[in-house]
Design a protein around this motif. Structure first.
Motif, PDB file in Angstrom:
ATOM      1  N   ASN A 174       0.886  -1.237  -0.055  1.00 20.81           N
ATOM      2  CA  ASN A 174       0.037   0.028   0.011  1.00 20.81           C
ATOM      3  C   ASN A 174       0.887   1.179   0.017  1.00 20.81           C
ATOM      4  O   ASN A 174       0.976   1.795   1.135  1.00 20.81           O
ATOM      5  N   LEU A 175       1.465   1.655  -1.100  1.00 21.29           N
ATOM      6  CA  LEU A 175       2.295   2.660  -1.127  1.00 21.29           C
ATOM      7  C   LEU A 175       1.584   4.043  -0.773  1.00 21.29           C
ATOM      8  O   LEU A 175       2.222   4.903  -0.535  1.00 21.29           O
ATOM      9  N   SER A 176       0.306   4.207  -1.341  1.00 16.02           N
ATOM     10  CA  SER A 176      -0.388   5.200  -1.336  1.00 16.02           C
ATOM     11  C   SER A 176      -0.594   5.757   0.217  1.00 16.02           C
ATOM     12  O   SER A 176      -0.228   7.026   0.701  1.00 16.02           O
ATOM     13  N   THR A 212      11.938   4.813  -5.321  1.00 18.63           N
ATOM     14  CA  THR A 212      12.244   3.435  -5.845  1.00 18.63           C
ATOM     15  C   THR A 212      11.273   2.325  -5.751  1.00 18.63           C
ATOM     16  O   THR A 212      11.073   1.510  -6.266  1.00 18.63           O
ATOM     17  N   LEU A 213      10.371   2.553  -4.435  1.00 23.62           N
ATOM     18  CA  LEU A 213       9.284   1.803  -4.501  1.00 23.62           C
ATOM     19  C   LEU A 213       8.452   1.648  -5.515  1.00 23.62           C
ATOM     20  O   LEU A 213       7.854   0.583  -5.997  1.00 23.62           O
ATOM     21  N   ALA A 214       7.970   2.681  -5.971  1.00 25.39           N
ATOM     22  CA  ALA A 214       7.283   2.932  -7.444  1.00 25.39           C
ATOM     23  C   ALA A 214       7.566   2.504  -8.544  1.00 25.39           C
ATOM     24  O   ALA A 214       6.917   1.776  -9.220  1.00 25.39           O
ATOM     25  N   LEU A 215       9.127   2.106  -8.573  1.00 23.85           N
ATOM     26  CA  LEU A 215       9.385   1.436  -9.814  1.00 23.85           C
ATOM     27  C   LEU A 215       9.904  -0.025  -9.508  1.00 23.85           C
ATOM     28  O   LEU A 215      10.353  -0.613 -10.408  1.00 23.85           O
ATOM     29  N   SER A 221       5.135   0.935 -11.285  1.00 28.02           N
ATOM     30  CA  SER A 221       6.034   1.139 -12.405  1.00 28.02           C
ATOM     31  C   SER A 221       5.346   1.483 -13.769  1.00 28.02           C
ATOM     32  O   SER A 221       5.753   2.535 -14.492  1.00 28.02           O
ATOM     33  N   ASP A 222       4.382   0.762 -13.895  1.00 24.74           N
ATOM     34  CA  ASP A 222       3.567   1.115 -15.157  1.00 24.74           C
ATOM     35  C   ASP A 222       2.741   2.480 -15.000  1.00 24.74           C
ATOM     36  O   ASP A 222       2.739   3.071 -15.923  1.00 24.74           O
ATOM     37  N   ARG A 223       2.388   2.763 -13.665  1.00 26.35           N
ATOM     38  CA  ARG A 223       1.680   4.096 -13.385  1.00 26.35           C
ATOM     39  C   ARG A 223       2.684   5.195 -13.591  1.00 26.35           C
ATOM     40  O   ARG A 223       2.529   6.160 -14.360  1.00 26.35           O
ATOM     41  N   VAL A 224       4.156   5.092 -13.336  1.00 27.74           N
ATOM     42  CA  VAL A 224       5.148   6.249 -13.530  1.00 27.74           C
ATOM     43  C   VAL A 224       5.299   6.189 -14.713  1.00 27.74           C
ATOM     44  O   VAL A 224       5.404   7.396 -15.503  1.00 27.74           O
ATOM     45  N   LYS A 225       5.643   5.172 -15.645  1.00 25.40           N
ATOM     46  CA  LYS A 225       6.033   5.111 -17.124  1.00 25.40           C
ATOM     47  C   LYS A 225       4.741   5.700 -17.957  1.00 25.40           C
ATOM     48  O   LYS A 225       5.130   6.617 -18.857  1.00 25.40           O
ATOM     49  N   SER A 226       3.543   5.643 -17.468  1.00 28.29           N
ATOM     50  CA  SER A 226       2.343   6.110 -18.092  1.00 28.29           C
ATOM     51  C   SER A 226       2.486   7.587 -17.800  1.00 28.29           C
ATOM     52  O   SER A 226       2.168   8.442 -18.856  1.00 28.29           O
ATOM     53  N   PHE A 227       2.721   7.969 -16.848  1.00 35.17           N
ATOM     54  CA  PHE A 227       2.764   9.447 -16.394  1.00 35.17           C
ATOM     55  C   PHE A 227       3.804  10.135 -17.266  1.00 35.17           C
ATOM     56  O   PHE A 227       3.431  11.366 -17.903  1.00 35.17           O
ATOM     57  N   PRO A 342       1.934  11.276 -10.833  1.00 29.16           N
ATOM     58  CA  PRO A 342       1.211   9.944 -11.406  1.00 29.16           C
ATOM     59  C   PRO A 342       0.158   9.561 -10.340  1.00 29.16           C
ATOM     60  O   PRO A 342       0.014  10.103  -9.284  1.00 29.16           O
ATOM     61  N   VAL A 343      -0.367   8.541 -10.919  1.00 30.37           N
ATOM     62  CA  VAL A 343      -1.689   8.113 -10.027  1.00 30.37           C
ATOM     63  C   VAL A 343      -1.233   7.305  -8.808  1.00 30.37           C
ATOM     64  O   VAL A 343      -0.284   6.356  -8.994  1.00 30.37           O
ATOM     65  N   THR A 344      -1.581   7.671  -7.576  1.00 25.72           N
ATOM     66  CA  THR A 344      -1.124   6.853  -6.467  1.00 25.72           C
ATOM     67  C   THR A 344      -2.253   6.273  -5.646  1.00 25.72           C
ATOM     68  O   THR A 344      -2.277   5.283  -4.901  1.00 25.72           O
ATOM     69  N   GLY A 345      -3.422   6.581  -5.975  1.00 21.50           N
ATOM     70  CA  GLY A 345      -4.432   5.754  -4.974  1.00 21.50           C
ATOM     71  C   GLY A 345      -4.869   6.446  -3.910  1.00 21.50           C
ATOM     72  O   GLY A 345      -5.815   5.941  -3.315  1.00 21.50           O
TER      73      GLY A 345
END
Length: 450
Positions: A174-176, A212-215, A221-227, A342-345
């Motif tokens: 649960n990163l958000s 780092t956790l996001a990747l 990582s897909d969310r970050v790349k999409s952003f 980026p989308v975090t939730g």
């Protein structure tokens, strides 16, 4: 002579319980707006899935009632009780964070194990931890001796305990919520007086770890790349973000009308939750979005005003930290809906669907309202019988003046003459009103009251 709007607003803000009334009003308005928008955004999806169009709304309404009860309870809790039980409750919620990771105890959904489910209702212990960490952290920092400003007393044991919490929440995963907890820890350290250089180092480290956790996980990582590639994969990773922007664009200035959104017809995933701000923009337009932003801006002003006017270090730290957390979470949610982050939730506090989040956030608003009633001038006004209608209606206990080193710090009652109660003259008096020289205006007013 007729007073202008600015003068009337200034006179109203100078009233002893203005902060309390503002917190209550903002909480009610955001909660009502959230209930209306959850009903509008979730009805179609709930109906097409084979259930009642009102099922999610009814669940949200139940948690709103529960949150209102918690708001009232928070108004009645003395600071000494909050401080006394802050650590035991922290340990209990910490154990809950461990238990929720155990299969068969915690409930797994969408690849995460974050909930306890009982009787059809779910509870996220990580939501509880937001409040508990803020209260316990404020207690720790407020318990320091006035002459002890060492870095060690600020960091230990708060930071090691917070890192343990972060690890358990990331394991859900649960990163958000971890980001929200990081905002709370950062606010505690900032308002607790951590040196700027060390605070900056910790903040940069936190951002690097979050990145780092996001990747490290596929979906994150897909969310970050999409952003960073907004024009790629419009039917995949960028679909939700693009649909949110289309919704905001369709709303224009005044919106298409309440209940008339097209995006909620299964075009925008999680329209009732993470992306409810997009539905607000579509149905209520930019005007509706500005109203939401205005309410949160008013909350920033009120929360920091309460912190600035509090002489009790516990109330000061807690109200400032809670304000930073709630508004920071709101800005992150709005930021990714409009495409700036980026989308975090992270949910929009009091507005997005989510029972645990709604009830816990209302409890935190109640804590801030409690802090507002402990402003020195509010205490003096309530003890003298001024502006006590709401307090008498709710049967709220009389706030106790802050005591430090065995001495009672009081403030003189608020002056009744509106012309002299201007912002520059409305100062806090922390010492007893006995003094060798007295203001002639004070003497005249006391003479009139006698």
């Amino acid at each position: 002579m007729t007073q202008g709007p600015k003068t009337r607003i200034g006179a109203w803000l100078a009233r002893p319980l203005a902060s309390f009334h503002l917190v209550v009003t903002i909480a009610v308005m955001l909660t009502v707006l959230g209930l209306v928008m959850v009903l509008s955004a979730s009805g179609v999806e709930q109906y097409t899935s084979g259930g009642s169009a009102y099922s999610l709304f009814i669940q949200q309404l139940i948690f709103a009632v529960l949150g209102s009860v918690l708001f009232y309870v928070a108004l009645r809790i003395p600071a000494r009780t909050l401080r006394r039980f802050s650590f035991p409750v922290f340990v209990i919620v910490l154990i809950m964070l461990v238990l929720v990771l155990i299969p068969g105890i915690g409930t797994a959904a969408q690849g995460a194990r974050r909930w306890f489910t009982v009787g059809g209702f779910s509870l996220q212990p990580s939501e509880l931890m937001k409040v508990v960490l803020a209260i316990w952290g404020a207690h720790l920092l407020a318990s320091r001796r006035p002459d002890d400003n060492s870095v060690r007393t600020i960091l230990i044991p708060l930071v090691p305990a917070a890192l343990l919490v972060f690890a358990l929440v990331v394991a859900q995963p649960n990163l958000s919520t971890t980001i929200a907890l990081g905002i709370i820890l950062g606010a505690l350290l900032w308002f607790g007086g951590l040196p700027l250089k060390l605070f900056g180092t910790i903040a940069v480290t936190g951002v690097v770890l979050a990145g780092t956790l996001a990747l490290t996980a596929g979906y994150r990582s897909d969310r970050v790349k999409s952003f960073f590639n907004p024009s790629d994969d419009l039917q995949g990773g960028n679909y939700q973000a693009k649909q949110a922007l289309y919704s905001l664009a369709d709303g224009r200035i005044f919106g298409v009308g309440l209940g008339q959104s097209a995006a909620k017809w299964n075009y925008l995933p999680n329209a009732h939750n993470d992306f409810i701000f997009a539905i607000i923009g579509e149905e209520l337009g930019y005007v509706g979005c500005l109203v939401v932003l205005g309410l949160f801006a008013g909350f920033v002003y009120t929360g920091l005003r309460i912190a600035a006017r509090s002489i009790d270090p516990f109330w000061r730290l807690l109200s400032a930290t809670a304000t930073t957390w709630i508004v920071g979470q709101a800005m992150i949610n709005i930021g990714y809906v409009i495409g700036l982050l980026p989308v975090t939730g992270l949910q929009l506090p009091l507005v997005s669907a989510g029972g645990s989040s709604l009830a816990i956030t209302l409890f935190m608003f109640g804590i801030i309202a409690n802090a507002a009633r402990h402003e020195p001038e509010a205490v003096a006004a309530l003890q003298s019988g001024q502006d006590g209608k709401i307090s008498r209606l709710l049967r709220l206990p009389m706030p106790v003046p802050y005591r430090a080193s065995g001495a009672v710090r009081r403030v003189a009652p608020q002056r009744r003459n509106e012309q002299v109660r201007q912002a520059g003259q409305n100062r806090q008096r922390r010492q007893a009103p006995t003094r060798n020289t007295q203001d002639p205006q004070d003497i005249r007013e006391r003479g009139i009251r006698r």
